[in-house]
Design a protein around this motif. Structure first.
Motif, short mmCIF file in Angstrom:
data_model
loop_
_atom_site.label_atom_id
_atom_site.label_comp_id
_atom_site.label_asym_id
_atom_site.label_seq_id
_atom_site.Cartn_x
_atom_site.Cartn_y
_atom_site.Cartn_z
N SER A 5 2.91 2.19 -3.10
CA SER A 5 1.88 2.00 -4.12
C SER A 5 1.79 4.22 -4.29
O SER A 5 1.34 4.31 -4.96
N LYS A 6 1.39 3.96 -3.12
CA LYS A 6 1.19 5.45 -2.74
C LYS A 6 2.14 6.56 -2.99
O LYS A 6 2.53 6.83 -3.84
N ASP A 7 3.55 5.38 -2.74
CA ASP A 7 4.36 6.95 -3.31
C ASP A 7 4.69 7.14 -4.59
O ASP A 7 5.01 8.08 -5.05
N CYS A 42 0.86 -1.37 -0.02
CA CYS A 42 0.56 -0.68 -0.11
C CYS A 42 0.51 1.17 -0.13
O CYS A 42 0.61 2.50 -0.90
N TRP A 43 1.43 1.36 0.54
CA TRP A 43 2.56 2.15 1.36
C TRP A 43 3.38 2.69 -0.31
O TRP A 43 4.01 3.44 -0.53
N CYS A 86 -4.13 10.45 -3.70
CA CYS A 86 -3.07 9.26 -3.45
C CYS A 86 -2.98 8.80 -2.12
O CYS A 86 -2.95 7.27 -1.92
N ASN A 87 -3.74 9.47 -0.99
CA ASN A 87 -3.60 9.10 0.93
C ASN A 87 -5.06 8.38 0.74
O ASN A 87 -4.86 7.53 1.56
N GLN A 110 -6.50 6.40 -1.96
CA GLN A 110 -6.17 5.38 -2.37
C GLN A 110 -5.07 3.89 -1.02
O GLN A 110 -6.16 3.26 -0.95
N GLU A 111 -4.51 5.08 -0.32
CA GLU A 111 -3.68 3.94 0.62
C GLU A 111 -4.31 3.71 2.01
O GLU A 111 -3.98 2.38 1.80
N CYS A 127 2.52 7.05 -6.68
CA CYS A 127 1.33 8.15 -7.24
C CYS A 127 1.22 9.67 -6.93
O CYS A 127 1.28 10.60 -7.68
N GLU A 128 2.01 9.60 -5.71
CA GLU A 128 2.47 10.87 -5.56
C GLU A 128 4.13 11.54 -6.12
O GLU A 128 4.11 12.88 -6.67
N LYS A 185 -1.98 14.85 -4.48
CA LYS A 185 -2.28 14.01 -3.24
C LYS A 185 -2.86 13.64 -2.33
O LYS A 185 -3.09 12.69 -1.67
#
Length: 347
Positions: A304-306, A301-302, A334-335, A337-338, A308-309, A331
């Motif tokens: 994927s977020k990284d 999850c992290w 992105c948060n 989604q995480e 995305c950002e 962003k």
């Protein structure tokens, strides 16, 4: 990146305090025959009081603290292009060589961050002139100023605000008759680790060792900047910040060790051809053995977020590299989604 922590600890300034003794006079009382006991008591009290000097005379007054007007300067030798980094303190008449570089290298300076738990301000600046084995420190310890290899005595209680020290630029060149020059700058990974490559300058430099690693590059074209972040399973991370200022590419390398809360920063410059138009080529890499946390689902999850950002920053940043309103909204998505991903991990 998430694994990084900051911290670091270096030289400490010590100020000595000198105590000076004082004296006080007293007059003896005159005894009367009929009051012997009273007089004896008065003499004893007078003697006791006279042995203690007034508080105002017991401690020397410290001189006021003095902020040094330190600045850096780069000069160039016209016949070779070699440069010299100077430390200047006009109020004390100091004009001291700190280090030298051969073209196309440019001495870089970087203030070491203050420790998270030990102090609020930096007490050390490092100068990098291209020799990885030589540490060129700028710091004060006691009444001694260190400028590279030089040690200079200072007035008592002198200090430097390291966070205000600025990276100097080399003297300007005459580029009026030179057209645009395309310069490729890439950060990639090979068998030895992460390396920086500038083919136009015939430069290849290793910037991170080979470890199980996760790296992501963010290219901010409008700001002429590239950020690279790499994290390892040993709670160590390294980040690179590449910026272009007046045809000089500065590469700042920041290493952070979570185990001892230590951080180190080095900065080195590369003088580019006149009117350079830099094209940054980054990379994204994840070694098969990279697993920073036992929770595999949350880790995914992290990551994927990284990613995305990073995409948000590349698409929606201004000329200073800051996110635009669209970038901030991106962003936030992105948060969100995480958070959704984390909830699914707990089911």
């Amino acid at each position: 990146m998430r694994r990084a922590t900051t911290c670091s600890a270096f030289a400490v300034s010590v100020v000595g305090v000198t105590l000076s003794g004082g004296c006080a006079r007293c007059s003896d009382g005159v005894a009367k025959p009929s009051t012997t006991a009273v007089v004896s008591s008065q003499v004893s009290a007078s003697t006791s009081l006279s042995s203690q000097p007034p508080p105002s005379a017991s401690v020397a007054v410290l001189p006021p603290s003095r902020k040094l007007d330190l600045s850096f300067e780069l000069t160039r030798e016209p016949w070779s292009g070699a440069q010299t980094l100077w430390g200047n303190i006009p109020s004390l008449g100091i004009h001291q060589v700190i280090g030298r570089t051969a073209a196309p290298l440019v001495c870089g300076v970087a203030s070491q961050p203050a420790g998270t738990y030990t102090r609020r301000h930096s007490r050390l600046t490092m100068a990098d002139c291209g020799d990885e084995t030589v540490a060129l420190a700028v710091s004060i310890e006691g009444d001694t100023l260190t400028l590279g290899t030089a040690e200079i005595k200072l007035p008592e209680r002198s200090f430097i605000v390291h966070e205000e020290l600025a990276q100097p630029l080399p003297p300007e060149r005459d580029c009026s008759k030179t057209g645009k020059t395309l310069v490729s700058v890439s950060v990639s990974r090979d068998a030895k680790g992460v390396r920086l490559t500038i083919p136009a300058l015939h430069i290849t430099r290793q910037v991170a060792e080979d470890r199980p690693v996760y790296c992501r590059t963010t290219v901010l074209k409008r700001a002429q900047r590239m950020d690279v972040s790499c994290a390892t399973v040993e709670f160590y991370s390294v980040s690179l910040h590449l910026t272009v200022q007046r045809d000089v590419l500065f590469v700042q390398t920041r290493g952070e060790e979570a185990a001892d809360d230590n951080v180190s920063i080095r900065q080195l410059g590369y003088e580019l051809p006149c009117n350079a138009e830099v094209r940054f080529d980054g990379f994204n890499y994840r070694s098969p053995s990279y697993a920073p946390t036992p929770d595999h689902c949350a880790n995914e999850c992290w990551i994927s977020k990284d990613g995305c950002e990073s995409h948000c920053a590349e698409q929606f940043s201004d000329a200073q590299g800051k996110p635009t309103p669209a970038g901030k909204a991106c962003k936030e998505r992105c948060n969100a989604q995480e958070q959704t991903c984390d909830k699914s991990c707990r089911r």
